[in-house]
Design a protein around this motif. Structure first.
Motif, PDB file in Angstrom:
ATOM      1  N   CYS A 256       0.565 -23.581 -14.667  1.00 31.28           N
ATOM      2  CA  CYS A 256       1.752 -24.441 -14.599  1.00 31.28           C
ATOM      3  C   CYS A 256       1.742 -25.255 -13.302  1.00 31.28           C
ATOM      4  O   CYS A 256       2.051 -26.452 -13.301  1.00 31.28           O
ATOM      5  CB  CYS A 256       3.016 -23.590 -14.687  1.00 31.28           C
ATOM      6  SG  CYS A 256       4.555 -24.529 -14.573  1.00 31.28           S
ATOM      7  N   LEU A 259      -0.381 -28.447 -13.193  1.00 31.35           N
ATOM      8  CA  LEU A 259       0.166 -29.637 -13.854  1.00 31.35           C
ATOM      9  C   LEU A 259       0.875 -30.553 -12.865  1.00 31.35           C
ATOM     10  O   LEU A 259       1.098 -31.732 -13.158  1.00 31.35           O
ATOM     11  CB  LEU A 259       1.142 -29.230 -14.965  1.00 31.35           C
ATOM     12  CG  LEU A 259       0.579 -28.379 -16.105  1.00 31.35           C
ATOM     13  CD1 LEU A 259       1.658 -28.124 -17.143  1.00 31.35           C
ATOM     14  CD2 LEU A 259      -0.621 -29.055 -16.753  1.00 31.35           C
ATOM     15  N   SER A 265       3.445 -39.309 -14.129  1.00 36.00           N
ATOM     16  CA  SER A 265       4.779 -38.778 -14.411  1.00 36.00           C
ATOM     17  C   SER A 265       5.781 -39.819 -13.932  1.00 36.00           C
ATOM     18  O   SER A 265       5.406 -40.944 -13.582  1.00 36.00           O
ATOM     19  CB  SER A 265       4.985 -37.447 -13.679  1.00 36.00           C
ATOM     20  OG  SER A 265       4.992 -37.650 -12.279  1.00 36.00           O
ATOM     21  N   ILE A 320       0.697 -26.938 -23.799  1.00 33.53           N
ATOM     22  CA  ILE A 320      -0.160 -27.422 -22.713  1.00 33.53           C
ATOM     23  C   ILE A 320      -1.406 -28.121 -23.253  1.00 33.53           C
ATOM     24  O   ILE A 320      -1.884 -29.092 -22.653  1.00 33.53           O
ATOM     25  CB  ILE A 320      -0.543 -26.257 -21.762  1.00 33.53           C
ATOM     26  CG1 ILE A 320      -1.083 -26.824 -20.447  1.00 33.53           C
ATOM     27  CG2 ILE A 320      -1.542 -25.305 -22.404  1.00 33.53           C
ATOM     28  CD1 ILE A 320      -1.286 -25.770 -19.373  1.00 33.53           C
ATOM     29  N   PHE A 323      -0.270 -31.601 -24.247  1.00 36.74           N
ATOM     30  CA  PHE A 323      -0.054 -32.392 -23.035  1.00 36.74           C
ATOM     31  C   PHE A 323      -1.385 -32.874 -22.461  1.00 36.74           C
ATOM     32  O   PHE A 323      -1.514 -34.029 -22.040  1.00 36.74           O
ATOM     33  CB  PHE A 323       0.707 -31.562 -22.005  1.00 36.74           C
ATOM     34  CG  PHE A 323       0.952 -32.254 -20.705  1.00 36.74           C
ATOM     35  CD1 PHE A 323       1.688 -33.426 -20.645  1.00 36.74           C
ATOM     36  CD2 PHE A 323       0.437 -31.741 -19.519  1.00 36.74           C
ATOM     37  CE1 PHE A 323       1.907 -34.077 -19.438  1.00 36.74           C
ATOM     38  CE2 PHE A 323       0.655 -32.380 -18.307  1.00 36.74           C
ATOM     39  CZ  PHE A 323       1.394 -33.555 -18.274  1.00 36.74           C
ATOM     40  N   VAL A 358       5.361 -31.196 -22.212  1.00 39.11           N
ATOM     41  CA  VAL A 358       5.410 -30.650 -20.855  1.00 39.11           C
ATOM     42  C   VAL A 358       6.726 -29.923 -20.611  1.00 39.11           C
ATOM     43  O   VAL A 358       6.775 -28.912 -19.889  1.00 39.11           O
ATOM     44  CB  VAL A 358       5.175 -31.763 -19.806  1.00 39.11           C
ATOM     45  CG1 VAL A 358       6.420 -32.575 -19.528  1.00 39.11           C
ATOM     46  CG2 VAL A 358       4.661 -31.163 -18.495  1.00 39.11           C
ATOM     47  N   VAL A 420      -5.058 -31.497 -15.149  1.00 35.22           N
ATOM     48  CA  VAL A 420      -4.317 -31.109 -16.353  1.00 35.22           C
ATOM     49  C   VAL A 420      -5.235 -30.400 -17.344  1.00 35.22           C
ATOM     50  O   VAL A 420      -4.871 -29.373 -17.933  1.00 35.22           O
ATOM     51  CB  VAL A 420      -3.654 -32.344 -16.998  1.00 35.22           C
ATOM     52  CG1 VAL A 420      -3.063 -31.983 -18.359  1.00 35.22           C
ATOM     53  CG2 VAL A 420      -2.558 -32.898 -16.088  1.00 35.22           C
TER      54      VAL A 420
END
Length: 463
Positions: A256, A259, A265, A320, A323, A358, A420
């Motif tokens: 996590c 990410l 983002s 995930i 994503f 996400v 990622v």
């Protein structure tokens, strides 16, 4: 009672989202065509956050009266936010030594604002909510977990609504003015006005939750059954991290955190990149809002998605991996030789849509920390978890200082996609290990085998 909690979170998260959007926009207005000053600011903030969050989270969650803690956290956050935007204004109108001094003070106030905001979130999500839902005498623990899952989704939905509204309104007001000085001035007044006028209702709603919930009165009430020795003193920095590394969900937490080594983002670096590409601020606010809408949709489907997946870990795996695929699409548009405007808009849409998986993954991690970490160490583990993803924030902002020019943004994209994909591989591997441990226990009836694998199996079966 829960409605008071939701109202408090709505006010608090609007603070955070407005501040998170306003600061990078004001940075981009003051320093055009370079990310270096914003990257230094974020780097400094995240370094201090990574160092202090385990201790602060433990103090917030485990040590003092809940309501008094929230008073201190809210006051420090609000004062720091006001100081930060004021210092940004002074930086924009000052020169030479005065400007440098204002920038140094800006680093300090921004750090206090960020740490206080994170402490507020940890106190509510990792202490107040689990205490309200998991400390009851209800024998139906599965029912409590379902309620916890639904409340987490609602809290995250409120957070995303703030992310939808605050940037859009700020963008409309900011775009209404033309000169940089006017933009900075109106941005300053907008943030300060909200902070000042929203403080009283936020405190009032929290008081209502506290007054209506006797279970929140005592910090040690939920620790009386066992492990009371763990509340005798605050753990040291080393002890806090040792506790974190012993957790069965360690690699899920690290995945996590990875990410967050991602500039794809709605954060400050991508916002500045869009501004440097002359994307209208109203469209940038709309992009933030679209991402929030997909995130809200993710929170709406989360309870059903969790039930269909049969376990938290399986739901997290699907999220995930999805994503990671969407982030690879963002990397692909920079590899292909296409028009820069088309590339920017494809990236914006891909990033906005990726908010759905996400946020479902974020809800999965949140419930793992709430449900599978003992209440006596939940504050320490949550603080270390925050420090882990802050470390990865530091990593990407360090690289942003190196690749600080707008035409070097593609390098940051490739690095982000790599992190990622690595996070997805780590999480899938962690879950495969859990399944292997479960199969091993099913074929080995020895007490030793069952004892060493029981905690891993609980992550698969109880979730």
């Amino acid at each position: 009672m829960y409605w008071w909690l939701y109202a408090s979170r709505a006010i608090s998260t609007t603070y955070n989202r407005l501040f998170e959007f306003a600061v990078p926009v004001m940075f981009a207005t003051i320093w055009e065509n370079t990310f270096v000053y914003a990257a230094i600011f974020d780097f400094f903030v995240y370094v201090l956050c990574a160092i202090t969050m385990p201790k602060i989270a433990d103090l917030v969650v485990a040590k003092y009266d809940r309501l008094n803690v929230m008073y201190v956290v809210i006051a420090s956050r609000n004062v720091a936010m006001i100081c930060t935007v004021l210092l940004l204004y002074f930086v924009s109108v000052s020169w030479s030594a005065v400007r440098v001094a204002c920038y140094v003070c800006l680093l300090v106030s921004g750090t206090i604002a960020d740490i206080s905001s994170r402490a507020n979130t940890i106190a509510i999500e990792k202490d107040w909510i689990p205490t309200l839902l998991l400390s009851s005498d209800d024998d139906d623990k599965e029912s409590s977990r379902n309620k916890l899952s639904k409340m987490n989704a609602t809290i995250r939905r409120i957070d995303l609504c703030g992310k939808l509204v605050a940037p859009f309104l700020f963008g409309l007001v900011f775009d209404a003015f033309h000169s940089p000085e006017s933009k900075i001035r109106v941005g300053l007044l907008f943030v300060i006005g909200y902070v000042v006028f929203a403080s009283i209702p936020e405190i009032y709603t929290l008081r209502q939750v506290y007054k209506k919930s006797p279970v929140l009165y005592s910090k040690i009430q939920c620790l009386l059954d066992d492990d009371t020795s763990m509340i005798d003193k605050t753990p040291s920095f080393t002890q806090a991290w040792r506790t974190y590394f012993k957790q069965n969900l360690l690699f899920a937490s690290i995945a996590c955190g990875m990410l967050y080594a991602n500039i794809l983002s709605s954060g400050s670096i991508m916002t500045q990149y869009l501004v440097s590409n002359e994307i209208p601020l109203s469209q940038i606010g709309g992009f933030h809002g679209l991402g929030a809408l997909f995130g809200i949709f993710g929170t709406l489907i989360w309870p059903r998605f969790r039930n269909l997946s049969k376990s938290l870990s399986r739901a997290g795996e699907c999220s995930i991996v999805t994503f990671a695929i969407m982030m690879c699409l963002c990397g692909l548009v920079f590899v292909l030789n296409i028009d820069s405007t088309t590339r920017v808009y494809v990236m914006m849409i891909s990033v906005a849509v990726s908010r759905l998986p996400v946020w479902t993954f974020d809800l999965m991690i949140t419930q793992l920390l709430q449900d599978h970490v003992h209440s006596s160490v939940r504050g320490v583990v949550s603080g270390c978890h925050v420090s882990v993803f802050t470390f990865f924030n530091i990593t990407i902002y360090s690289l942003t200082i190196v690749f600080h020019k707008a035409n070097e943004f593609s390098n940051l994209v490739y690095i982000s996609v790599s992190f990622v994909v690595a996070a997805a591989i780590m999480f899938v591997t962690w879950r495969a290990f859990l399944l292997k441990e479960k199969e091993s226990c099913d074929t080995d009836d020895s007490d030793e085998s069952k004892e060493t694998t029981a905690s891993y199996i609980s992550l698969l079966e109880r979730s």
